[in-house]
Scaffold this motif. Structure first.
Motif, PDB file in Angstrom:
ATOM      1  N   MET A  56      19.794   5.404  94.993  1.00 22.38           N
ATOM      2  CA  MET A  56      20.753   4.927  94.018  1.00 22.38           C
ATOM      3  C   MET A  56      20.271   3.637  93.346  1.00 22.38           C
ATOM      4  N   MET A  57      19.610   2.789  94.129  1.00 21.94           N
ATOM      5  CA  MET A  57      19.112   1.530  93.587  1.00 21.94           C
ATOM      6  C   MET A  57      18.031   1.787  92.533  1.00 21.94           C
ATOM      7  N   THR A  58      17.183   2.778  92.767  1.00 22.56           N
ATOM      8  CA  THR A  58      16.130   3.111  91.802  1.00 22.56           C
ATOM      9  C   THR A  58      16.741   3.531  90.472  1.00 22.56           C
ATOM     10  N   ALA A  59      17.766   4.359  90.524  1.00 21.52           N
ATOM     11  CA  ALA A  59      18.425   4.808  89.293  1.00 21.52           C
ATOM     12  C   ALA A  59      19.044   3.636  88.551  1.00 21.52           C
ATOM     13  N   LEU A  60      19.603   2.682  89.268  1.00 19.76           N
ATOM     14  CA  LEU A  60      20.195   1.506  88.642  1.00 19.76           C
ATOM     15  C   LEU A  60      19.117   0.644  87.981  1.00 19.76           C
ATOM     16  N   LEU A  61      17.995   0.474  88.654  1.00 13.26           N
ATOM     17  CA  LEU A  61      16.885  -0.294  88.072  1.00 13.26           C
ATOM     18  C   LEU A  61      16.365   0.366  86.794  1.00 13.26           C
ATOM     19  N   ILE A  62      16.237   1.679  86.810  1.00 15.61           N
ATOM     20  CA  ILE A  62      15.784   2.416  85.627  1.00 15.61           C
ATOM     21  C   ILE A  62      16.803   2.263  84.486  1.00 15.61           C
ATOM     22  N   ALA A  63      18.083   2.366  84.812  1.00 20.89           N
ATOM     23  CA  ALA A  63      19.133   2.252  83.788  1.00 20.89           C
ATOM     24  C   ALA A  63      19.152   0.865  83.151  1.00 20.89           C
ATOM     25  N   ILE A  64      19.047  -0.172  83.960  1.00 22.38           N
ATOM     26  CA  ILE A  64      19.042  -1.541  83.422  1.00 22.38           C
ATOM     27  C   ILE A  64      17.795  -1.763  82.568  1.00 22.38           C
ATOM     28  N   GLY A  65      16.649  -1.317  83.070  1.00 19.34           N
ATOM     29  CA  GLY A  65      15.417  -1.437  82.296  1.00 19.34           C
ATOM     30  C   GLY A  65      15.500  -0.671  80.987  1.00 19.34           C
ATOM     31  N   GLY A  66      16.063   0.530  81.030  1.00 19.56           N
ATOM     32  CA  GLY A  66      16.215   1.339  79.826  1.00 19.56           C
ATOM     33  C   GLY A  66      17.130   0.687  78.802  1.00 19.56           C
ATOM     34  N   PHE A  67      18.208   0.106  79.278  1.00 18.72           N
ATOM     35  CA  PHE A  67      19.141  -0.605  78.403  1.00 18.72           C
ATOM     36  C   PHE A  67      18.421  -1.737  77.675  1.00 18.72           C
ATOM     37  N   LEU A  68      17.692  -2.538  78.426  1.00 20.63           N
ATOM     38  CA  LEU A  68      16.973  -3.672  77.837  1.00 20.63           C
ATOM     39  C   LEU A  68      15.830  -3.217  76.936  1.00 20.63           C
ATOM     40  N   GLY A  69      15.133  -2.157  77.335  1.00 26.04           N
ATOM     41  CA  GLY A  69      14.033  -1.636  76.528  1.00 26.04           C
ATOM     42  C   GLY A  69      14.500  -1.090  75.192  1.00 26.04           C
ATOM     43  N   ALA A  70      15.630  -0.407  75.189  1.00 26.81           N
ATOM     44  CA  ALA A  70      16.160   0.151  73.940  1.00 26.81           C
ATOM     45  C   ALA A  70      16.564  -0.955  72.974  1.00 26.81           C
ATOM     46  N   ILE A  71      17.175  -2.006  73.505  1.00 28.67           N
ATOM     47  CA  ILE A  71      17.557  -3.136  72.656  1.00 28.67           C
ATOM     48  C   ILE A  71      16.307  -3.828  72.113  1.00 28.67           C
ATOM     49  N   ALA A  72      15.317  -4.028  72.968  1.00 23.56           N
ATOM     50  CA  ALA A  72      14.066  -4.663  72.534  1.00 23.56           C
ATOM     51  C   ALA A  72      13.389  -3.821  71.453  1.00 23.56           C
ATOM     52  N   ARG A  73      13.371  -2.498  71.638  1.00 26.43           N
ATOM     53  CA  ARG A  73      12.762  -1.626  70.624  1.00 26.43           C
ATOM     54  C   ARG A  73      13.478  -1.768  69.297  1.00 26.43           C
ATOM     55  N   TYR A  74      14.788  -1.770  69.315  1.00 24.70           N
ATOM     56  CA  TYR A  74      15.560  -1.895  68.079  1.00 24.70           C
ATOM     57  C   TYR A  74      15.232  -3.208  67.369  1.00 24.70           C
ATOM     58  N   ILE A  75      15.217  -4.296  68.114  1.00 25.30           N
ATOM     59  CA  ILE A  75      14.955  -5.614  67.520  1.00 25.30           C
ATOM     60  C   ILE A  75      13.544  -5.677  66.946  1.00 25.30           C
ATOM     61  N   VAL A  76      12.554  -5.296  67.734  1.00 21.85           N
ATOM     62  CA  VAL A  76      11.157  -5.381  67.293  1.00 21.85           C
ATOM     63  C   VAL A  76      10.882  -4.418  66.143  1.00 21.85           C
ATOM     64  N   SER A  77      11.338  -3.186  66.267  1.00 22.19           N
ATOM     65  CA  SER A  77      11.096  -2.182  65.236  1.00 22.19           C
ATOM     66  C   SER A  77      11.763  -2.570  63.917  1.00 22.19           C
ATOM     67  N   THR A  78      12.993  -3.035  63.979  1.00 23.42           N
ATOM     68  CA  THR A  78      13.705  -3.451  62.767  1.00 23.42           C
ATOM     69  C   THR A  78      13.001  -4.626  62.110  1.00 23.42           C
ATOM     70  N   TRP A  79      12.585  -5.589  62.915  1.00 23.64           N
ATOM     71  CA  TRP A  79      11.879  -6.765  62.398  1.00 23.64           C
ATOM     72  C   TRP A  79      10.574  -6.362  61.720  1.00 23.64           C
ATOM     73  N   MET A  80       9.822  -5.470  62.360  1.00 26.04           N
ATOM     74  CA  MET A  80       8.546  -5.032  61.788  1.00 26.04           C
ATOM     75  C   MET A  80       8.756  -4.213  60.513  1.00 26.04           C
ATOM     76  N   ASN A  81       9.754  -3.344  60.504  1.00 25.38           N
ATOM     77  CA  ASN A  81       9.999  -2.503  59.319  1.00 25.38           C
ATOM     78  C   ASN A  81      10.405  -3.330  58.104  1.00 25.38           C
ATOM     79  N   LYS A  82      11.035  -4.474  58.326  1.00 23.39           N
ATOM     80  CA  LYS A  82      11.411  -5.341  57.206  1.00 23.39           C
ATOM     81  C   LYS A  82      10.181  -5.914  56.516  1.00 23.39           C
ATOM     82  N   LYS A  83       9.068  -5.956  57.223  1.00 23.09           N
ATOM     83  CA  LYS A  83       7.834  -6.501  56.671  1.00 23.09           C
ATOM     84  C   LYS A  83       7.062  -5.462  55.854  1.00 23.09           C
ATOM     85  N   SER A  84       7.456  -4.199  55.932  1.00 23.02           N
ATOM     86  CA  SER A  84       6.736  -3.136  55.248  1.00 23.02           C
ATOM     87  C   SER A  84       7.605  -2.524  54.163  1.00 23.02           C
ATOM     88  N   SER A  85       7.089  -2.478  52.957  1.00 23.21           N
ATOM     89  CA  SER A  85       7.849  -1.877  51.857  1.00 23.21           C
ATOM     90  C   SER A  85       7.161  -0.631  51.318  1.00 23.21           C
TER      91      SER A  85
END
Length: 118
Positions: A1-30
């Motif tokens: 159960m602890m492994t699943a929780l670690l994966i879920a927390i990591g996934g939550f943070l990774g998805a937010i990081a992807r959104y922030i980084v990807s959005t920031w990078m896409n603003k630089k490309s026209s």
């Protein structure tokens, strides 16, 4: 159960990081090149290689390797963008995007593993 929780927390943070980084990078490309997805996928390939190369513990690997990096990188968005570029006949963007993604991802994963084993 602890492994699943670690994966879920990591996934939550990774998805937010992807959104922030990807959005920031896409603003630089026209020019319509999906630089945000390319950047997160190449960075993710390198970082996952580095994590594997360092041989981190299973709990931390579940959090960072499976959870965070799994959500940070994005195969589904990559494929969708490929289909959209093909449908819009933007081959001058599509072919380099495919090459950079596949070749760059593999090379950066190897580089990360090599650096991680030092």
């Amino acid at each position: 159960m602890m492994t699943a929780l670690l994966i879920a927390i990591g996934g939550f943070l990774g998805a937010i990081a992807r959104y922030i980084v990807s959005t920031w990078m896409n603003k630089k490309s026209s020019k319509g090149f999906p630089i945000g997805t390319l950047f997160v996928n190449l960075l993710g390939s390198f970082l996952l290689g580095l994590i594997v190369g360092q041989g981190i513990s299973s709990g931390f690997y579940s959090f960072l390797g499976i959870g965070f990096m799994g959500a940070f990188t994005t195969f589904s968005t990559f494929k969708l963008e490929n289909v959209q570029l093909r449908e819009n006949k933007k081959h001058t963007i599509l072919y380099p995007y495919l090459a950079y993604s596949y070749i760059g991802g593999i090379l950066l994963a190897f580089a990360g593993i090599s650096l991680g084993t030092l």
